[in-house]
Design a protein around this motif. Structure first.
Motif, PDB file in Angstrom:
ATOM      1  N   GLU A 285       0.826  -1.201   0.000  1.00 46.98           N
ATOM      2  CA  GLU A 285       0.000   0.000   0.000  1.00 46.98           C
ATOM      3  C   GLU A 285       0.866   1.259   0.000  1.00 46.98           C
ATOM      4  O   GLU A 285       0.587   2.211  -0.731  1.00 46.98           O
ATOM      5  N   CYS A 286       1.908   1.258   0.790  1.00 46.70           N
ATOM      6  CA  CYS A 286       2.783   2.439   0.842  1.00 46.70           C
ATOM      7  C   CYS A 286       3.484   2.665  -0.491  1.00 46.70           C
ATOM      8  O   CYS A 286       3.638   3.811  -0.933  1.00 46.70           O
ATOM      9  N   ALA A 287       3.905   1.591  -1.143  1.00 46.75           N
ATOM     10  CA  ALA A 287       4.563   1.728  -2.443  1.00 46.75           C
ATOM     11  C   ALA A 287       3.601   2.300  -3.475  1.00 46.75           C
ATOM     12  O   ALA A 287       3.966   3.159  -4.282  1.00 46.75           O
ATOM     13  N   ARG A 288       2.345   1.837  -3.441  1.00 46.77           N
ATOM     14  CA  ARG A 288       1.340   2.374  -4.369  1.00 46.77           C
ATOM     15  C   ARG A 288       1.120   3.856  -4.126  1.00 46.77           C
ATOM     16  O   ARG A 288       1.018   4.656  -5.070  1.00 46.77           O
ATOM     17  N   GLN A 289       1.046   4.230  -2.872  1.00 47.44           N
ATOM     18  CA  GLN A 289       0.793   5.635  -2.544  1.00 47.44           C
ATOM     19  C   GLN A 289       1.981   6.512  -2.919  1.00 47.44           C
ATOM     20  O   GLN A 289       1.811   7.642  -3.387  1.00 47.44           O
TER      21      GLN A 289
ATOM     22  N   HIS B 170      -3.516   5.752   9.030  1.00 50.72           N
ATOM     23  CA  HIS B 170      -3.505   5.910  10.482  1.00 50.72           C
ATOM     24  C   HIS B 170      -3.562   4.570  11.205  1.00 50.72           C
ATOM     25  O   HIS B 170      -2.926   4.406  12.254  1.00 50.72           O
ATOM     26  N   ARG B 171      -4.269   3.636  10.655  1.00 54.29           N
ATOM     27  CA  ARG B 171      -4.296   2.306  11.283  1.00 54.29           C
ATOM     28  C   ARG B 171      -2.936   1.627  11.185  1.00 54.29           C
ATOM     29  O   ARG B 171      -2.448   1.035  12.147  1.00 54.29           O
ATOM     30  N   ILE B 172      -2.321   1.708  10.006  1.00 54.18           N
ATOM     31  CA  ILE B 172      -0.998   1.119   9.833  1.00 54.18           C
ATOM     32  C   ILE B 172       0.016   1.794  10.757  1.00 54.18           C
ATOM     33  O   ILE B 172       0.836   1.136  11.396  1.00 54.18           O
ATOM     34  N   PHE B 173      -0.049   3.116  10.844  1.00 47.92           N
ATOM     35  CA  PHE B 173       0.868   3.858  11.708  1.00 47.92           C
ATOM     36  C   PHE B 173       0.720   3.414  13.156  1.00 47.92           C
ATOM     37  O   PHE B 173       1.706   3.135  13.850  1.00 47.92           O
TER      38      PHE B 173
ATOM     39  N   SER C 296       9.397   1.191   3.470  1.00 49.46           N
ATOM     40  CA  SER C 296       8.420   1.113   2.382  1.00 49.46           C
ATOM     41  C   SER C 296       7.472   2.300   2.356  1.00 49.46           C
ATOM     42  O   SER C 296       6.759   2.491   1.370  1.00 49.46           O
ATOM     43  N   GLY C 297       7.465   3.089   3.425  1.00 52.47           N
ATOM     44  CA  GLY C 297       6.564   4.231   3.475  1.00 52.47           C
ATOM     45  C   GLY C 297       7.327   5.538   3.413  1.00 52.47           C
ATOM     46  O   GLY C 297       7.627   6.050   2.328  1.00 52.47           O
ATOM     47  N   PRO C 298       7.663   6.124   4.577  1.00 53.60           N
ATOM     48  CA  PRO C 298       8.347   7.422   4.590  1.00 53.60           C
ATOM     49  C   PRO C 298       9.630   7.449   3.769  1.00 53.60           C
ATOM     50  O   PRO C 298       9.875   8.397   3.025  1.00 53.60           O
ATOM     51  N   ASN C 299      10.468   6.417   3.874  1.00 51.81           N
ATOM     52  CA  ASN C 299      11.736   6.426   3.153  1.00 51.81           C
ATOM     53  C   ASN C 299      11.543   6.327   1.649  1.00 51.81           C
ATOM     54  O   ASN C 299      12.269   6.961   0.867  1.00 51.81           O
ATOM     55  N   LEU C 300      10.555   5.551   1.225  1.00 55.58           N
ATOM     56  CA  LEU C 300      10.274   5.429  -0.203  1.00 55.58           C
ATOM     57  C   LEU C 300       9.791   6.759  -0.763  1.00 55.58           C
ATOM     58  O   LEU C 300      10.178   7.169  -1.862  1.00 55.58           O
TER      59      LEU C 300
END
Length: 210
Positions: free
Chosen positions: A67-71, A106-109, A129-133
């Protein structure tokens, strides 16, 4: 986990398993998401689920990473790559805010923070996969904008992290702590405009001001 991540099997039911797991994790959290519930939601047997993901933590990480990569990709998907820098940053910010104000984010966080002491790899994978990507994607664009003379940045990764944090001003933390449920469009627009203004005040050039 023993510190090594086994290779993930990607067969014909992979998407089915990940999709079912996403729904259960969002509804039950990490601890409450039993393998039985995930298998039932995904419409597969427990044996099939385990053949893809032998550890629930690996499955959770995969859900978050996908999901993070898609976003992250979506945030830098724009119709024109030669837009003026202010317009480009505004479009990027709008797409980032769609994710940052989403229930999923928010749920993932919360899950990653809650489980990070016991399972630090969850937090590590979420960061990568989220902030760093997102920082990687933004850095690529900032390099291009600097080459065109639209921005002047010595440390593009630091600037990318700063832009990402500007998008979390006010609304993100209020949503994390359930102070507000869903911000209205005017509040979101205020955060976006303020973030872009502040970023360009620091890194913009005479060219970006035209």
């Amino acid at each position: 986990m023993d510190g090594t991540t086994p290779e993930i099997k990607r067969g014909r039911k992979y998407d089915q398993v990940v999709g079912g797991a996403r729904k259960v994790f969002m509804a039950q959290g990490f601890e409450g998401a039993s393998v039985d519930l995930i298998a039932k939601e995904a419409g597969v047997s427990k044996a099939t689920l385990y053949s893809y993901f032998p550890d629930k933590r690996i499955l959770f990480v995969e859900v978050a990473k996908e999901e993070c990569a898609r976003q992250a990709d979506r945030a830098l998907e724009v119709g024109e790559t030669d837009l003026p820098v202010r317009e480009m940053l505004t479009q990027i910010a709008q797409k980032m805010m769609v994710f940052l104000t989403s229930e999923f984010a928010h749920r993932i966080f919360r899950i990653c923070v809650a489980e990070s002491d016991r399972f630090p790899e969850l937090g590590q994978e979420f960061f990568l996969s989220g902030p760093n990507l997102m920082v990687d994607r933004l850095s690529e664009y900032f390099h291009q904008a600097c080459a065109r003379g639209e921005l002047e940045i010595e440390d593009v990764r630091m600037a990318a992290m700063q832009f990402q944090e500007l998008m979390k001003a006010d609304l993100f933390i209020k949503m994390v702590f359930n102070i507000i449920d869903k911000p209205d469009p005017a509040e979101i627009e205020k955060v976006i405009n303020s973030a872009v203004d502040m970023f360009l005040a620091r890194y913009g050039t005479a060219q970006s001001a035209t």
